[in-house]
Design a protein around this motif. Sequence first.
Motif, short mmCIF file in Angstrom:
data_model
loop_
_atom_site.label_atom_id
_atom_site.label_comp_id
_atom_site.label_asym_id
_atom_site.label_seq_id
_atom_site.Cartn_x
_atom_site.Cartn_y
_atom_site.Cartn_z
N ASP A 116 43.14 39.88 -32.45
CA ASP A 116 42.88 40.84 -31.38
C ASP A 116 42.96 42.21 -32.04
O ASP A 116 44.03 42.64 -32.47
CB ASP A 116 43.97 40.64 -30.32
CG ASP A 116 43.91 41.62 -29.15
OD1 ASP A 116 43.51 42.78 -29.36
OD2 ASP A 116 44.29 41.22 -28.03
N HIS A 130 42.61 53.88 -33.17
CA HIS A 130 41.74 52.70 -33.03
C HIS A 130 41.00 52.41 -34.33
O HIS A 130 40.68 51.27 -34.62
CB HIS A 130 40.74 52.90 -31.90
CG HIS A 130 41.37 52.83 -30.54
ND1 HIS A 130 41.30 53.87 -29.64
CD2 HIS A 130 42.11 51.87 -29.94
CE1 HIS A 130 41.96 53.53 -28.54
NE2 HIS A 130 42.46 52.32 -28.70
N ASP A 316 47.18 40.89 -20.18
CA ASP A 316 47.61 40.29 -21.44
C ASP A 316 48.22 38.90 -21.23
O ASP A 316 48.11 38.04 -22.11
CB ASP A 316 48.59 41.22 -22.17
CG ASP A 316 47.87 41.99 -23.28
OD1 ASP A 316 47.01 41.38 -23.94
OD2 ASP A 316 48.16 43.18 -23.47
#
Length: 573
Positions: A116, A130, A316
């Motif tokens: 992920d 990011h 999540d």
Amino acid sequence: MTDPQLVLTERVQQALGSAFGPEHATEDPLIRPSQFADYQANVALSLAKRLRRAPREVAQAIADHLDTADVSVEVSGPGFLNLTLRDGWVAEQAAQRLLDERIGVPQPAPQTVIVDYSAPNAAKEMHVGHLRTTIVGDTLARTHEHLGNQVIRQNHLGDWGTQFGMLIEHLLDIGEEEALGMLAAGDGNAFYQAARHKFDNDPEFQQRSRRRVPLLQGGDPETLRLWREFIEYSNRYFRKVYRTLGVTLTDDDIAGESMYNPMLPDVCDELERTGVAEISEGALCVFPPGFKGRDDQPLPLIVRKSDGGYGYATTDLAAIRYRVRDLKADRILYVVGATQSLHFQMVFAAARTAGWLHDDVKAEHVQIGSVLGSDGKMFKTRSGESIKLTDLLDEAVVRAEAVIADRGYDPEARRQIARQVGMGAVKYADLSVSHDSEYVFDFDRMLALTGNTGPYLQYATARIRSIFRNGGIDPQSVTGPITLGHPAERALALQLLGFGSVVAAVAQLSEPHRLCNYLFDVAQTFTSFYESCPVLKAEEESVRQSRLALSALTLRVLLRGLDLLGIEVPERM
Ligand code: ARG
């Protein structure tokens, strides 16, 4: 298995077994590189304590039982075992590596590994944070794939949530075309901030935004259409960043928050039905054991707010259930900012209580440290805005052009080299420090041609290529035998044999910086070798062949290693 450290581990374990009984044959012999020999084994010291015997005596017993066909042993100091491999063994193994397509990288029983990573937010600009999760995650994905694991990339985009009510209303206010143009250009942040400003200051806008949320969640066609356009345009921008960087993420890997939306009611039902979650002050909460807040009160993980809405944690939890149950994960890596540590600890704990995460599955938060500006604060522009990634990457390429030597390349080739060097520099800076440490973003340092940088490794690799070019030799065609006459030859050969276990360690520990350090060492060892051992000009033909073989093996290790880091090497530099 020919990795020296692993071979020695096995040998010492055999000796431990025969000297002290089979229960000691699985003990970790604690083998480390040594200044005084190739390696040293430190096991005798700890074992002696447990056996209540003199360490040197224990070390001697191990030495007496050691199979010394390829290794010589010496007891030293308080009870170290100094281990030196036979030159012939090192040379033979190195020559064999040249014939091994995998250059010693093992292929263990395949696992399903979910990575992920990246996971930018559609509403906002993708920031340097990011960028780092993207780069580190991509290396982990590549490395697991190379080890033969089934890798499932999951780009957990922030593409859902109540803020989209506000964003859609703002989009309608300024006009679709204008708004989408901004997003496609990577101006998501400005767009978000304008929307936010109106939301905070204009009650009418705020009301409209709130009314838009149930329309989105309820699947109103026009609202969904606008939302989809919105997501598509910001994805277009992310795609551009991935392409520029040479990141392996594709549209097929998108599994954003919106994907889990339909599963959320069921996730909550199951948690409530099984008693894992309970209603507290109107909200549905899990209280994972061991998490305490202020006043020592149990800390809740809110899965359904009192207004019925779901949040980041609910998504999540849905994701973890899906990944284990449907994707059949053996291991899930969450390559996400370190600031989310508590969130993941609580999500993992809740998922364990729910039985969704069981003992056969490992979930790990690969914590990514922040990237700082030269002022030591979060990396921003001078005026305090976060930096547009495409601008940053463009700047890296422009600066790289100034760094690469002018060898009369045509402009197209030069641009290509600058792109490879610029991206290599940015990526290597993220990969070469441990993933959870913070570091200061500094173009001058990352583009330096000396030191532990991407451009240095690219340069070192290109230089080995040029040896073969100058000799008119195809490095692929070079084979052994290898002979080790000079200490620098031996040091290089021994180091090259360690490639496989470094790659395995990167995957096992999720630590790409180990590969960076190793490749940096290889490049430096090669430099010492090259300084003292002429290759093309070696006097004897057999020595020349052997040195060419060592150079070819070095080239292959550097190229494969850099490829796992996602770093391209210019043909010339
Ligand atoms: N979009 C989130 C952020 O920008 C990161 C998501 C990470 N992945 C996850 N499964 N929560 O902070």
